[in-house]
Design a protein around this motif. Structure first.
Motif, PDB file in Angstrom:
ATOM      1  N   ARG A 160       0.672  -1.172   0.282  1.00  0.00           N
ATOM      2  CA  ARG A 160       0.012  -0.374  -0.012  1.00  0.00           C
ATOM      3  C   ARG A 160       0.633   1.306   0.067  1.00  0.00           C
ATOM      4  O   ARG A 160       2.077   1.366   0.276  1.00  0.00           O
ATOM      5  CB  ARG A 160      -0.888  -0.152   1.235  1.00  0.00           C
ATOM      6  CG  ARG A 160      -1.791  -1.088   0.562  1.00  0.00           C
ATOM      7  CD  ARG A 160      -3.075  -0.709   2.837  1.00  0.00           C
ATOM      8  NE  ARG A 160      -3.917  -1.921   2.546  1.00  0.00           N
ATOM      9  CZ  ARG A 160      -4.934  -2.528   3.557  1.00  0.00           C
ATOM     10  NH1 ARG A 160      -4.991  -1.714   3.816  1.00  0.00           N
ATOM     11  NH2 ARG A 160      -5.723  -3.402   3.533  1.00  0.00           N
ATOM     12  N   GLU A 177      -4.600   6.906   1.754  1.00  0.00           N
ATOM     13  CA  GLU A 177      -3.923   5.782   1.885  1.00  0.00           C
ATOM     14  C   GLU A 177      -4.377   4.730   0.631  1.00  0.00           C
ATOM     15  O   GLU A 177      -5.572   3.939   0.179  1.00  0.00           O
ATOM     16  CB  GLU A 177      -4.474   4.291   2.914  1.00  0.00           C
ATOM     17  CG  GLU A 177      -3.593   3.795   3.235  1.00  0.00           C
ATOM     18  CD  GLU A 177      -3.735   1.820   4.367  1.00  0.00           C
ATOM     19  OE1 GLU A 177      -3.600   1.213   4.332  1.00  0.00           O
ATOM     20  OE2 GLU A 177      -3.612   3.472   5.409  1.00  0.00           O
ATOM     21  N   SER A 179      -4.040   1.179  -2.774  1.00  0.00           N
ATOM     22  CA  SER A 179      -3.851   0.528  -2.831  1.00  0.00           C
ATOM     23  C   SER A 179      -3.843  -0.015  -4.334  1.00  0.00           C
ATOM     24  O   SER A 179      -4.798  -0.176  -5.148  1.00  0.00           O
ATOM     25  CB  SER A 179      -4.314  -1.194  -2.074  1.00  0.00           C
ATOM     26  OG  SER A 179      -4.819  -1.169  -1.352  1.00  0.00           O
ATOM     27  N   TRP A 195      -6.973   1.207  -5.652  1.00  0.00           N
ATOM     28  CA  TRP A 195      -8.079   1.003  -4.582  1.00  0.00           C
ATOM     29  C   TRP A 195      -7.533   3.060  -3.059  1.00  0.00           C
ATOM     30  O   TRP A 195      -6.700   2.354  -2.946  1.00  0.00           O
ATOM     31  CB  TRP A 195      -8.125   0.283  -4.250  1.00  0.00           C
ATOM     32  CG  TRP A 195      -9.736  -0.106  -3.023  1.00  0.00           C
ATOM     33  CD1 TRP A 195      -9.003  -0.665  -1.456  1.00  0.00           C
ATOM     34  CD2 TRP A 195     -10.793  -0.870  -3.129  1.00  0.00           C
ATOM     35  NE1 TRP A 195     -10.381  -0.346  -1.016  1.00  0.00           N
ATOM     36  CE2 TRP A 195     -11.679  -0.466  -2.298  1.00  0.00           C
ATOM     37  CE3 TRP A 195     -11.531  -1.027  -4.350  1.00  0.00           C
ATOM     38  CZ2 TRP A 195     -12.969  -0.908  -1.874  1.00  0.00           C
ATOM     39  CZ3 TRP A 195     -12.731  -1.335  -4.138  1.00  0.00           C
ATOM     40  CH2 TRP A 195     -13.802  -1.208  -2.902  1.00  0.00           C
ATOM     41  N   HIS A 197      -8.479   3.716   0.016  1.00  0.00           N
ATOM     42  CA  HIS A 197      -9.633   3.571   1.362  1.00  0.00           C
ATOM     43  C   HIS A 197     -10.083   4.368   2.252  1.00  0.00           C
ATOM     44  O   HIS A 197     -10.644   4.346   2.729  1.00  0.00           O
ATOM     45  CB  HIS A 197      -8.334   2.418   2.189  1.00  0.00           C
ATOM     46  CG  HIS A 197      -7.596   1.089   1.477  1.00  0.00           C
ATOM     47  ND1 HIS A 197      -7.901   0.217   1.696  1.00  0.00           N
ATOM     48  CD2 HIS A 197      -6.636   0.989   1.141  1.00  0.00           C
ATOM     49  CE1 HIS A 197      -6.803  -1.152   0.935  1.00  0.00           C
ATOM     50  NE2 HIS A 197      -6.080  -0.041   0.871  1.00  0.00           N
ATOM     51  N   LYS A 200     -13.176   4.463  -0.409  1.00  0.00           N
ATOM     52  CA  LYS A 200     -14.241   3.068  -0.358  1.00  0.00           C
ATOM     53  C   LYS A 200     -14.374   2.816  -1.768  1.00  0.00           C
ATOM     54  O   LYS A 200     -15.131   1.723  -1.831  1.00  0.00           O
ATOM     55  CB  LYS A 200     -14.805   2.556   0.780  1.00  0.00           C
ATOM     56  CG  LYS A 200     -14.521   2.477   2.212  1.00  0.00           C
ATOM     57  CD  LYS A 200     -15.484   2.612   2.847  1.00  0.00           C
ATOM     58  CE  LYS A 200     -14.909   2.790   4.332  1.00  0.00           C
ATOM     59  NZ  LYS A 200     -13.337   1.923   5.008  1.00  0.00           N
ATOM     60  N   ARG A 221      -4.349  -4.666  -1.813  1.00  0.00           N
ATOM     61  CA  ARG A 221      -5.835  -4.583  -0.878  1.00  0.00           C
ATOM     62  C   ARG A 221      -5.777  -4.776  -2.580  1.00  0.00           C
ATOM     63  O   ARG A 221      -6.102  -4.233  -3.677  1.00  0.00           O
ATOM     64  CB  ARG A 221      -7.026  -4.401  -0.742  1.00  0.00           C
ATOM     65  CG  ARG A 221      -8.434  -4.728  -1.863  1.00  0.00           C
ATOM     66  CD  ARG A 221      -9.544  -4.507  -0.510  1.00  0.00           C
ATOM     67  NE  ARG A 221     -10.409  -3.964  -1.287  1.00  0.00           N
ATOM     68  CZ  ARG A 221     -11.847  -4.168  -1.454  1.00  0.00           C
ATOM     69  NH1 ARG A 221     -11.860  -3.504   0.044  1.00  0.00           N
ATOM     70  NH2 ARG A 221     -12.821  -4.592  -1.776  1.00  0.00           N
TER      71      ARG A 221
END
Length: 325
Positions: A160, A177, A179, A195, A197, A200, A221
């Motif tokens: 990440r 944060e 991915s 992705w 975070h 979301k 992720r």
């Protein structure tokens, strides 16, 4: 492949393997035994190729100590098709502008040398090809190599990232944060599909808008490529959105002669009308980039639908008229 391509293939195979059987050459070239024999004879008699049959080893090889390059043996000039030369020059263009004398330079130079060999032939040097064929980038933005390297490292290590990101549209700076999923080079600029975070969901980030980037110890992720394409590639342009609509654009007969041959989106639909105009239908989730491309055609395009997009174009044109009135 034509005969010239076969000559290069024979030279490549023997250069890589040192010894190649008749059967291996025939299978690789997909020709009859008679055709292969004629090719070998031509290489020897006309091009002074030091190609010999090694009876003990059971294959063809270059004669020991004989040069197979330069004035003694030169393969005829090989021209590339449009997609091949575009790919080779684009690779050079990307690498030359990615890192000028920086951290990646030692790794880029060997690749550049290999591309020079591919581009250059006995008749045309690589420099001559580059001089005669030019790729012009438009709207490229300068980026910080340090962030690109950090992003690329996290992407490949599946870690990440904590980034400080400047969203130009809102002029907002946030810490995210993310991915990382993949790097995308689009319209002369680099983007990161990741992705988020914080939000979301999947988002794309301009690499040059990342003000700070740190690799975290947490594993990234993973999102499937299919899902990433569905979310970030469903609509027109680089911007993503959950609601996909279809824009209907009608181009004048004069402009249709160009647009009918253009690909705006993989899922587009095009219809040539009886009067010579061209109806283009393309999916979009965010109209920002689509709006810019519509407006550049001026009076040569009409937004047929949806009504919301048509009104957006009208409002922008009205604002521009009032501003410069």
């Amino acid at each position: 492949m034509d005969r010239t391509e076969r000559f290069y293939k024979i030279d490549q195979l023997i250069g890589e393997r040192k010894l190649v059987t008749f059967a291996e050459l025939k299978d690789a070239l997909e020709v009859s035994p008679a055709t292969l024999k004629r090719d070998i004879q031509y290489l020897r008699d006309r091009l002074n190729c030091p190609l010999i049959w090694d009876r003990e080893a059971g294959g063809y090889r270059y004669e020991s100590g004989a040069a197979h390059t330069g004035s003694q043996f030169e393969l005829p000039g090989l021209w590339f098709n449009a997609s091949e030369i575009h790919a080779l020059l684009t690779m050079q263009h990307l690498m030359a502008n990615l890192d000028k004398g920086g951290l990646l330079s030692p790794h880029i130079q060997p690749l550049m040398a290999r591309l020079n060999v591919l581009l250059g032939t006995a008749d045309n040097t690589a420099e001559e090809v580059r001089k005669r064929v030019r790729i012009i980038g438009a709207a490229a933005r300068r980026m910080q190599l340090s962030h690109f390297e950090t992003v690329g490292s996290a992407l490949l290590r599946r870690k990440r990232l904590m980034i400080t990101y400047h969203a130009r549209g809102t002029d907002e700076v946030t810490e995210r944060e993310v991915s990382p999923q993949r790097l995308v080079f689009y319209r002369e600029n680099w983007y990161l599909d990741a992705w988020c975070h914080l939000r979301k969901g999947l988002r794309n980030f301009s690499i040059d808008a990342i003000q700070k980037a740190d690799v975290l110890v947490k594993s990234a992720r993973d999102v499937s490529e299919k899902t990433t394409d569905e979310v970030l590639g469903a609509g027109y342009g680089i911007f993503a959105g959950s609601k996909v609509q279809w824009a209907k654009l009608c181009f004048t007969p004069e402009r249709a002669r160009w647009v009918a041959h253009e690909q705006w989106h993989p899922r587009q639909k095009g219809t040539l009308e009886g009067d010579g105009s061209y109806l283009l239908e393309i999916p979009y989730a965010d109209d920002r980039e689509l709006m810019m491309d519509i407006l550049k055609y001026g009076p040569d395009v009409e937004v047929v639908g949806p009504l919301s997009l048509r009104k957006r174009v009208q409002d922008l044109l009205l604002q521009a008229t009032q501003r410069y009135a």
